[in-house]
Design a protein around this motif. Sequence first.
Motif, PDB file in Angstrom:
ATOM      1  N   PHE A 153      10.785   5.348 -14.820  1.00 54.55           N
ATOM      2  CA  PHE A 153      10.828   5.492 -13.366  1.00 54.55           C
ATOM      3  C   PHE A 153      10.248   6.839 -12.943  1.00 54.55           C
ATOM      4  N   ALA A 154      10.652   7.889 -13.620  1.00 56.58           N
ATOM      5  CA  ALA A 154      10.210   9.238 -13.253  1.00 56.58           C
ATOM      6  C   ALA A 154       8.698   9.394 -13.414  1.00 56.58           C
TER       7      ALA A 154
ATOM      8  N   HIS B  84       0.814  -1.211   0.000  1.00 57.30           N
ATOM      9  CA  HIS B  84       0.000   0.000   0.000  1.00 57.30           C
ATOM     10  C   HIS B  84       0.850   1.265   0.000  1.00 57.30           C
ATOM     11  N   LEU B  85       2.180   1.125   0.090  1.00 55.14           N
ATOM     12  CA  LEU B  85       3.072   2.275   0.035  1.00 55.14           C
ATOM     13  C   LEU B  85       3.406   2.621  -1.410  1.00 55.14           C
ATOM     14  N   ALA B  86       3.750   3.862  -1.633  1.00 58.40           N
ATOM     15  CA  ALA B  86       4.040   4.350  -2.987  1.00 58.40           C
ATOM     16  C   ALA B  86       5.511   4.728  -3.110  1.00 58.40           C
ATOM     17  N   PRO B  87       6.213   4.242  -4.131  1.00 53.54           N
ATOM     18  CA  PRO B  87       7.617   4.610  -4.319  1.00 53.54           C
ATOM     19  C   PRO B  87       7.772   6.021  -4.892  1.00 53.54           C
ATOM     20  N   ILE B  88       8.792   6.715  -4.409  1.00 51.44           N
ATOM     21  CA  ILE B  88       9.108   8.040  -4.924  1.00 51.44           C
ATOM     22  C   ILE B  88      10.633   8.164  -5.012  1.00 51.44           C
ATOM     23  N   ILE B  89      11.129   8.765  -6.082  1.00 48.62           N
ATOM     24  CA  ILE B  89      12.573   8.903  -6.300  1.00 48.62           C
ATOM     25  C   ILE B  89      13.115  10.010  -5.391  1.00 48.62           C
ATOM     26  N   ARG B  90      14.116   9.678  -4.587  1.00 49.25           N
ATOM     27  CA  ARG B  90      14.710  10.650  -3.681  1.00 49.25           C
ATOM     28  C   ARG B  90      16.089  11.109  -4.165  1.00 49.25           C
ATOM     29  N   LYS B  91      16.769  10.281  -4.966  1.00 47.95           N
ATOM     30  CA  LYS B  91      18.101  10.647  -5.471  1.00 47.95           C
ATOM     31  C   LYS B  91      18.122  10.473  -6.989  1.00 47.95           C
ATOM     32  N   PRO B  92      17.504  11.412  -7.734  1.00 48.53           N
ATOM     33  CA  PRO B  92      17.374  11.263  -9.186  1.00 48.53           C
ATOM     34  C   PRO B  92      18.724  11.211  -9.903  1.00 48.53           C
TER      35      PRO B  92
END
Length: 399
Positions: free
Chosen positions: A198-199, A175-183
């Motif tokens: 990915f973006a 139920h968690l959503a991935p987000i890019i922290r180090k592009p």
Amino acid sequence: MLSLEQTRLDKLLDEFKTSIKIQYSGRLNVKSSHNFQWTFYYHLGQIVWATGGNHPYRRLYRYVMQNCPHIEMNKLLLHVEDTSSDYWGYRLLEILYKKYQVTLQQIDTIIRGTISEVLFDLAQHLNRASLLYERHQEVILTAPNDFTSSNIIIQQIQESWNIWSKAGLATFSPHLAPIIRKPEQLQQMVSPTVYKNFANLMNGKYTLWDLAVKMNQSILSITRSLLPYIRQGIIELIAVPDFSLPTTELRNSSNFTPLKKLTSPLIACVDDSPQVGKLLQEILISNGFRFINIQEPLQALPILIQHKPDLIFLDLIMPGLNGYELCAQLRRSSALSNTPVVILTGSDGLFDQVRSKVFGATDFLTKPVEVYKVLERVRQYLPDALTANNVVIPQPSSV
């Protein structure tokens, strides 16, 4: 020695197995000590619907979008009262089936997926909190088709959870959503095309469940592929809110039709032939009625007393208990003494008809069962229901 999680899993499976064994009808509430709750609706031992846990609205959006792409969920204006019950999702599926050309096969897939996801969600909480089980029979839902086998679904989810745990993902919530922290670091590790994907997807808007649907991959493969980036801090899993169904307070809008209450007449069939039961089910469900199919005559009486159907179709010749005897038992029951009973018989002989009348039968229907014959009996004994459901009785086919 069994682990605490395994002990809780065994207890959970025992609760489901008990519901199957006693042919339970009603709802099974499962509550955790952390204030989470899941609800499973049963009909004769089969899971009809499940809800609760994380993101119930997002879950339904996802399965409808995946299986019924022609449905625009954001444009469905639903009355707020129709989304207030625990089984609002089940009621919505009824409307999609009746009003929006959604097939029984699509409904089947949505319900199976929903039940499996709720079970998975419940299994993941086993290592976090203790569970409390409660059964309530005041709400009864019946399935529009024989598409849920509790044993199979429970076995599949047990296998899925074991695979998920062995992959080292027990603490990862889908139920968690991935987000890019180090592009910048991610760009150095993947090709431009992969980074672009990915973006677009790892933007904190889509949960792992959502991404599995969007990318047409299993939740296991999606999470495994992201695991190296998560461990390096390049991608983070964050909590996201649930969706909400668009609702309206307007009762008289010409563009709005409230969801139909689950009060359509309940019709039962007692026949040891699966073909006859299946045919009657297709006829009656497609015309808006609820339906119970009972193939074991010795189990019929307690089931019928529990559910109190509005009309009963009863086979005459059955093993163990024939239609005459069962009809007499029904007439001795205060709950069913006045319920119309239509005898199904392969003979139109006068002797069978007279004897059935003696035992309390209301009417007869000769086999083979035909649509117009069934609906004629329904019109005779439940006339208001045909009008309410806008049922048109077809003409008998000419020979």
